[in-house]
Each structure stands twice: as structure tokens, then as C-alpha cells.
Enzyme design. Structure first.
Site, mmCIF file in Angstrom:
data_model
loop_
_atom_site.group_PDB
_atom_site.id
_atom_site.type_symbol
_atom_site.label_atom_id
_atom_site.label_comp_id
_atom_site.label_asym_id
_atom_site.label_seq_id
_atom_site.Cartn_x
_atom_site.Cartn_y
_atom_site.Cartn_z
ATOM 1 N N ARG A 110 0.840 -1.200 0.000
ATOM 2 C CA ARG A 110 0.000 0.000 0.000
ATOM 3 C C ARG A 110 0.877 1.253 0.000
ATOM 4 O O ARG A 110 1.692 1.430 0.908
ATOM 5 C CB ARG A 110 -0.899 0.001 1.234
ATOM 6 N N HIS A 154 1.419 -2.286 5.613
ATOM 7 C CA HIS A 154 1.327 -2.597 4.189
ATOM 8 C C HIS A 154 2.324 -1.794 3.366
ATOM 9 O O HIS A 154 2.765 -2.244 2.319
ATOM 10 C CB HIS A 154 -0.085 -2.306 3.682
ATOM 11 N N ASP A 161 -3.667 -8.730 2.744
ATOM 12 C CA ASP A 161 -4.998 -9.019 3.281
ATOM 13 C C ASP A 161 -5.663 -9.997 2.337
ATOM 14 O O ASP A 161 -5.722 -9.748 1.115
ATOM 15 C CB ASP A 161 -5.833 -7.740 3.366
ATOM 16 N N GLU A 223 -7.422 -8.817 13.105
ATOM 17 C CA GLU A 223 -7.950 -8.895 11.746
ATOM 18 C C GLU A 223 -7.683 -10.272 11.161
ATOM 19 O O GLU A 223 -6.525 -10.613 10.890
ATOM 20 C CB GLU A 223 -7.274 -7.831 10.869
ATOM 21 N N HIS A 226 -5.397 -10.399 7.858
ATOM 22 C CA HIS A 226 -4.145 -9.636 7.779
ATOM 23 C C HIS A 226 -2.942 -10.514 8.122
ATOM 24 O O HIS A 226 -2.845 -11.040 9.227
ATOM 25 C CB HIS A 226 -4.267 -8.464 8.751
#
Length: 244
Positions: A110, A154, A161, A223, A226
Site C-alpha cells: 500500500r 502494508h 490481506d 484482523e 491480515h
């Protein structure tokens, strides 16, 4: 990358944050922003260069996500990871296919500029378009205090994910297993070992975790989707190469 843009991103690292649904932070070391301007310079590789038919639904390249629109830095729906991470994820996928299962990816590397976009969204309390789907039990004003960390893991290129799909005996007609929540759900039900999850949902989450752990990926307990390859190839470096 222009100098003023580089300096701007560096200035963001201390005061702003990325949602903790995307963050695992090495708290003892302030991350360094890489000067890389291309995926090749950062040694980021597209997962489909290793697994051409990898299933993907890259959420931040479209509008089906918690901000309700494409996120800054996502110019294409592609999954990039640092090379050792991509290679490990490809091994997970190939191992699962022998069991008629497959992964489906929601997000990978990301860009740092996406972190800033998330924070701008979190500060805009008038935008409640995605509340029902993504944070129905939490007031948006609480997200910055509860679901915010200093930097997105990320952006280090070692986190992905994803979910797990079950396929038929020929490896086709794959369907996502019931994990209890969708991706990017803000709430305790998204915790990997959530007590609210059903026995079936727990079992499915454990199947995913076992498959990822075999290749060195570690789950973030808040999460279920993740995972980070540990040790990370560049644990103190983040990148701002656009996904394109």
C-alpha cells in the site's frame, strides 16, 4: 519523486496514521521513506508474475471499501509485494491448490500516500456513507483513537490481506469460506479468535492461518485477513510507489 512531495510524505509519518486494520508497527524505530519511484527500484513484484491466475479483488482500487471510493495511490487493481514475500505467498497458493483451495487477495503493498488518504477520510466526520457496512457499532469519531496506528505495515511491502476459498475437485468454482465478517470490518467480530464467531467461522480462520504460517506469515490478531511475512525484508522502510 519530486523533493517537495518526498518531504511532505516524511512530515506525515509522525502526526498521522493509517487504520490499524492495516498496521503492524515496529515501535522502536521510526520508518524511513524509500526514494524509490518505481516498483522495480523498490523490488516490488506483481503476484501474478508468479501466479498468473491468482484470485484478486483489490478493494482500494475501486469503491467497495470503507472510504467508498478509489484510494489515492491505487491506479490499478494489482497486488505488489517485495520479491521474497511474493515468492512465499506463491508457495502458499500452490500448496493450497493441492487441497482444492485457493487464496483471494484484497490488498497487498500500500503506497504511503494511501495512508494520508485514509487519515483525511477519518477526519471527515460528515462522510458516513460506509458506516452500516464497515463500522456499524462504532462512532466514526472513535476510529482515529481506536483503529489508528502510526504507519501502515502494508507500506513496507510484506503484508497482505486475503481470504481462503474452497474449490471443487477440478479446482474450479471456488467460493470464499465463511469467515464471519467481510474485509475491513471494524469491530471485535473481526478479531481472529473472536468469541462471537461460530465454530465453522473459527475453523475456517484456522485453516487460513495454518496455511499462511507454513510459509512464515504471521496473523495480526485483530484482523483475521491480515498477514505479514516475518522476518520482514525491509522492516524499517516504507514505500510510496503507486500501484499501477
Amino acid at each position: 519523486m519530486k523533493h517537495h512531495h518526498f518531504a511532505f510524505l516524511l512530515s506525515l509519518l509522525a502526526p498521522i496514521a493509517c487504520l490499524s486494520i492495516a498496521s503492524r508497527v515496529h515501535a522502536s524505530t521510526q520508518p524511513t521513506l524509500s526514494p524509490a519511484t518505481t516498483a522495480a527500484q523498490a523490488d516490488l513484484v506483481e503476484i501474478r508474475s508468479l501466479v498468473p491466475d491468482m484470485a484478486e479483488d483489490i478493494k482500494y482500487a475501486g469503491s467497495d471499501n470503507f472510504v467508498g471510493r478509489p484510494v489515492d495511490g491505487y491506479r490499478a487493481a494489482r497486488c505488489y509485494l517485495l520479491r521474497p514475500v511474493a515468492e512465499a505467498l506463491a508457495r502458499v497458493e500452490h500448496d493450497l491448490r493441492r487441497q482444492h483451495q485457493r487464496l483471494k487477495l484484497f490488498d497487498c503493498y500500500r503506497p504511503a500516500r494511501a495512508v494520508a488518504d485514509f487519515v483525511r477520510w477519518a477526519h471527515d466526520l460528515s462522510d458516513q456513507r460506509t458506516k452500516a457496512a464497515h463500522y456499524p457499532l462504532i462512532d466514526k469519531s472513535q476510529l482515529l483513537g481506536t483503529y489508528i496506528a502510526s504507519v501502515s505495515g502494508h507500506s513496507r511491502g510484506a503484508t497482505t490481506d486475503l481470504t481462503l476459498m474452497q474449490c471443487n475437485a477440478r479446482g474450479g468454482h471456488c467460493r470464499p469460506l465463511d469467515m464471519g465478517t467481510h474485509f475491513d470490518y471494524f469491530g471485535t467480530l473481526a478479531h481472529t479468535d473472536a468469541t462471537e464467531a461460530t465454530a465453522t467461522q473459527h475453523a475456517n480462520r484456522q485453516r487460513l492461518r495454518a496455511a499462511m504460517q507454513r510459509e512464515g506469515f504471521v496473523n495480526y490478531s485483530m484482523e483475521w485477513w491480515h498477514y505479514t511475512l516475518e522476518p520482514e525484508p525491509t522492516p524499517h522502510t516504507i514505500y510510496d510507489v503507486p500501484v499501477e
